[in-house]
Enzyme design. Structure first.
Site, mmCIF file in Angstrom:
data_model
loop_
_atom_site.group_PDB
_atom_site.id
_atom_site.type_symbol
_atom_site.label_atom_id
_atom_site.label_comp_id
_atom_site.label_asym_id
_atom_site.label_seq_id
_atom_site.Cartn_x
_atom_site.Cartn_y
_atom_site.Cartn_z
ATOM 1 N N LYS A 9 53.802 11.228 -11.620
ATOM 2 C CA LYS A 9 54.498 10.613 -9.918
ATOM 3 C C LYS A 9 54.668 9.791 -9.750
ATOM 4 C CE LYS A 9 50.511 10.684 -7.403
ATOM 5 N NZ LYS A 9 50.142 8.967 -6.743
ATOM 6 N N ASP A 135 48.335 16.040 -3.216
ATOM 7 C CA ASP A 135 49.190 15.113 -3.476
ATOM 8 C C ASP A 135 50.047 16.186 -4.351
ATOM 9 O OD1 ASP A 135 48.881 11.935 -3.739
ATOM 10 O OD2 ASP A 135 48.486 11.565 -4.766
HETATM 11 O O1 C5P Z 1 43.654 14.885 -0.849
HETATM 12 P P1 C5P Z 1 42.646 14.699 -2.484
HETATM 13 O O2 C5P Z 1 41.920 15.094 -2.894
HETATM 14 O O3 C5P Z 1 43.206 14.224 -3.600
HETATM 15 O O4 C5P Z 1 41.938 13.075 -2.255
HETATM 16 C C1 C5P Z 1 40.771 12.420 -2.823
HETATM 17 C C2 C5P Z 1 40.112 11.263 -1.932
HETATM 18 O O5 C5P Z 1 40.654 10.329 -1.694
HETATM 19 C C3 C5P Z 1 40.107 12.103 -0.340
HETATM 20 O O6 C5P Z 1 38.552 12.661 -0.548
HETATM 21 C C4 C5P Z 1 39.601 10.854 0.274
HETATM 22 O O7 C5P Z 1 38.556 10.230 0.148
HETATM 23 C C5 C5P Z 1 41.225 10.001 -0.493
HETATM 24 N N1 C5P Z 1 42.092 10.127 0.154
HETATM 25 C C6 C5P Z 1 42.602 9.016 1.909
HETATM 26 N N2 C5P Z 1 43.630 9.413 2.098
HETATM 27 C C7 C5P Z 1 44.171 9.832 1.884
HETATM 28 C C8 C5P Z 1 44.666 10.161 0.461
HETATM 29 C C9 C5P Z 1 43.139 10.695 0.276
HETATM 30 O O8 C5P Z 1 41.636 8.524 2.548
HETATM 31 N N3 C5P Z 1 45.774 9.960 2.511
#
Ligand code: C5P
Length: 275
Positions: A9, A135
């Site tokens: 992506k 994502d």
């Molecule tokens: O959702 P995911 O596990 O992929 O996100 C990894 C980290 O990225 C989260 O723990 C957070 O710290 C950060 N993140 C964020 N805001 C988002 C997506 C991710 O702060 N919209």
């Protein structure tokens, strides 16, 4: 055997609007997908998860792989007693902003849904996806979309023409959490309205500056891509470090790829198309 593509992506634009009380950030982002990706193969030889392909060594311990977590979550939600063996063919660099792990998890959910005769647009799959990562729902949808919330609230958009895409990664893995942590907290405004590419061209990736602070080589990647002629858009994807350029002409894309490979032979440089 069921084979599911796990396409990479791109965030054509990524506007960070505010920090939330739950630690995530409120986003407006334009998701697009390219033909290049990993592959999830369900039901082959062996047992458990086997990781192959050029980036398999970079993935390390497979136990906590998002593929395994997706499979376990699917099995518990739908009462599947036995998870068939899974092979993950890893073509994408890891922790690189192009959703490799998220696309792998989404492809695993799609493959298991096919295995169990469930519809790929079953809302339960999207719930599992959102719990696996911000994502993963976009990768499950797998088409051009506007993402809000932490990226999981999706609005499908008209697809883009199959333009040439050059992906460049300088070989550094960047922590998404750390890049978000370094965001300066300034809301620079919403995504512009309109057709996806035009909106992206007028938009930004607000994570470029914090990602360049974590890994300064990213600024070098963006600079090299911007120097090459013919790009419609040059940007970092997600929280980096992969950057991309979009081209109307496959020849311009190939010329840029050749120039960058010569200048920086150690960088990962892949030509593909929007899918
Ligand atoms: O959702 P995911 O596990 O992929 O996100 C990894 C980290 O990225 C989260 O723990 C957070 O710290 C950060 N993140 C964020 N805001 C988002 C997506 C991710 O702060 N919209």
């Amino acid at each position: 055997m069921i084979v599911e593509p796990a396409r990479a992506k791109l965030n054509l634009a990524l506007h960070v609007r505010r920090r939330r009380a739950d630690g995530y950030h409120e986003l407006e982002t334009l998701f697009a997908f390219v033909a290049l990706g990993d592959e999830v193969r369900l039901g082959g030889e062996g047992e458990g998860l086997r990781v192959t392909g050029p980036f398999a060594p970079a993935l390390g311990d497979t136990a906590d792989n998002l593929v395994t977590r997706a499979a376990v979550a699917f099995a518990s939600r739908f009462g599947l007693d036995t998870i068939p063996p899974i092979e993950l063919v890893k073509h994408l660099p890891v922790a690189s902003g192009i959703g490799g792990g998220s696309a792998d998890a989404a492809a695993t959910l799609r493959a298991l849904a096919r295995h169990c005769g469930r519809a790929p647009d079953d809302p339960a799959l999207f719930e599992i996806a959102a719990a696996l990562g911000s994502d993963v729902p976009a990768c499950l949808l797998g088409r051009t979309a506007l993402g809000r919330g932490r990226g999981e609230a999706l609005e499908p958009l008209a697809g883009l023409p199959p333009r040439a895409v050059l992906l460049v990664n300088p070989g550094v893995a960047v922590s998404t959490a750390e890049v978000f942590r370094r965001w300066d907290g300034i809301d620079r405004g919403p995504l512009p309205d309109g057709e996806a590419l035009e909106a992206a061209q007028c938009g930004r990736n607000d994570l470029e500056a914090p990602a360049c602070a974590v890994a300064p080589v990213i600024a070098d990647v963006l600079g090299r891509l911007a120097e090459q002629p013919g790009a419609l858009l040059v940007r970092m994807s997600g929280s980096g470090a992969t950057c991309f350029a979009l081209y109307d002409s496959a020849a311009a894309c190939a010329a840029a790829a050749a120039a960058i490979r010569t200048a920086r032979p150690r960088w990962w440089c892949a030509e593909t198309i929007l899918a």
